[in-house]
Write a protein that holds these residues in place. Sequence first.
Motif, short mmCIF file in Angstrom:
data_model
loop_
_atom_site.label_atom_id
_atom_site.label_comp_id
_atom_site.label_asym_id
_atom_site.label_seq_id
_atom_site.Cartn_x
_atom_site.Cartn_y
_atom_site.Cartn_z
N CYS A 54 0.84 -1.21 0.00
CA CYS A 54 0.00 0.00 0.00
C CYS A 54 0.87 1.25 0.00
CB CYS A 54 -0.93 0.00 1.21
SG CYS A 54 -2.27 -1.19 1.10
N HIS A 55 1.90 1.26 0.84
CA HIS A 55 2.83 2.39 0.91
C HIS A 55 3.46 2.62 -0.46
CE1 HIS A 55 6.42 4.69 2.05
NE2 HIS A 55 7.11 3.76 1.42
N PHE A 56 3.96 1.56 -1.09
CA PHE A 56 4.64 1.70 -2.37
C PHE A 56 3.68 2.25 -3.43
CE2 PHE A 56 6.43 0.68 -6.40
CZ PHE A 56 7.81 0.77 -6.22
N LEU A 57 2.49 1.68 -3.53
CA LEU A 57 1.52 2.13 -4.54
C LEU A 57 1.12 3.59 -4.30
CD1 LEU A 57 -0.66 -1.08 -4.77
CD2 LEU A 57 0.87 -0.18 -6.54
N LEU A 58 0.95 3.96 -3.04
CA LEU A 58 0.60 5.35 -2.73
C LEU A 58 1.73 6.28 -3.17
CD1 LEU A 58 -1.20 7.51 -1.42
CD2 LEU A 58 -0.03 7.02 0.74
N PHE A 59 2.97 5.94 -2.84
CA PHE A 59 4.08 6.82 -3.20
C PHE A 59 4.33 6.84 -4.70
CE2 PHE A 59 4.47 7.72 1.06
CZ PHE A 59 5.52 8.58 1.32
N ASN A 60 4.08 5.75 -5.38
CA ASN A 60 4.15 5.74 -6.83
C ASN A 60 3.14 6.76 -7.38
OD1 ASN A 60 2.70 4.59 -9.45
ND2 ASN A 60 4.86 3.96 -9.53
N ALA A 61 1.92 6.71 -6.88
CA ALA A 61 0.88 7.64 -7.33
C ALA A 61 1.24 9.08 -6.97
CB ALA A 61 -0.47 7.25 -6.72
N LEU A 62 1.80 9.29 -5.77
CA LEU A 62 2.16 10.65 -5.35
C LEU A 62 3.24 11.26 -6.26
CD1 LEU A 62 2.20 10.18 -1.48
CD2 LEU A 62 0.59 11.60 -2.79
N TYR A 63 4.27 10.48 -6.58
CA TYR A 63 5.32 11.01 -7.46
C TYR A 63 4.79 11.24 -8.87
CZ TYR A 63 9.02 10.75 -4.03
OH TYR A 63 9.80 10.98 -2.93
N ARG A 64 3.89 10.39 -9.34
CA ARG A 64 3.30 10.60 -10.66
C ARG A 64 2.39 11.83 -10.65
NH1 ARG A 64 0.11 6.37 -11.80
NH2 ARG A 64 -0.03 7.00 -13.95
N LEU A 65 1.66 12.01 -9.55
CA LEU A 65 0.80 13.19 -9.42
C LEU A 65 1.64 14.46 -9.37
CD1 LEU A 65 -1.99 14.43 -9.07
CD2 LEU A 65 -1.81 13.95 -6.61
N ARG A 66 2.77 14.41 -8.66
CA ARG A 66 3.66 15.57 -8.60
C ARG A 66 4.11 15.96 -10.01
NH1 ARG A 66 9.31 15.33 -5.50
NH2 ARG A 66 8.16 15.96 -3.65
N GLU A 67 4.49 14.95 -10.82
CA GLU A 67 4.93 15.24 -12.19
C GLU A 67 3.80 15.85 -13.01
OE1 GLU A 67 6.61 11.68 -13.86
OE2 GLU A 67 8.40 11.83 -12.59
N ARG A 68 2.60 15.31 -12.86
CA ARG A 68 1.46 15.84 -13.63
C ARG A 68 1.17 17.28 -13.23
NH1 ARG A 68 -4.41 13.01 -13.42
NH2 ARG A 68 -4.68 14.35 -11.61
N LEU A 69 1.19 17.56 -11.93
CA LEU A 69 0.94 18.93 -11.46
C LEU A 69 2.00 19.89 -11.99
CD1 LEU A 69 -0.06 18.15 -7.77
CD2 LEU A 69 -1.57 19.11 -9.54
#
Length: 195
Positions: A54-69
């Motif tokens: 869960c931690h890994f998937l969340l952080f994967n999504a967070l870093y991808r979201l940061r790039e998109r933003l």
Amino acid sequence: MTEATDDLLDPIMAALHAHPAGIGEYALLQHLRQQGCSALPSAPLSDTLNLFRCHFLLFNALYRLRERLCEQRAGWLEIHTLNIRLLPYQAGTVALCAHDPLRAYYLDMGQLQATGTAEVDALLQSFWRGLQGGEERQAALALFELADAAEPLTAQRIKHRYRQLVSQHHPDRGGSTSRLQAINQAMDILERYYR
């Protein structure tokens, strides 16, 4: 697997807008699971392997979201386990984070697939050793020749050994100043762990 974390991006944004001061990782995971996000494993978080996933998937999504933003110049995502926060976009922010090893780790889905129960247990043991003094404490115990002590270590036993070493290595008795300083420094370290 990356497509699976796409389902987390909008719920994460909604949670960040609802918590403008930021939200901790665990609280965010709980929130997303309560929202029924299917991208996160549903097994209990008390299972260490599931918690890691869960931690890994969340952080994967967070870093991808940061790039998109950043690409959209819509904001900057501050990512830390204790506080995840959406900040206004500032030109040049991306350049400050040109090489981020954590980003590279979490965006590599092979890391998730390669990490099993044994690796998670090793990571947790390493964390707890570090939290309990790890290398610093072990080095001080080694200097006092107590690293492999059979008897339980107590503050009284450590103080007794300290007095022995000071007496033996004091410059007035032919010892060296640098050795005495190392002994004093080791005692300062050990006093933090054995009171």
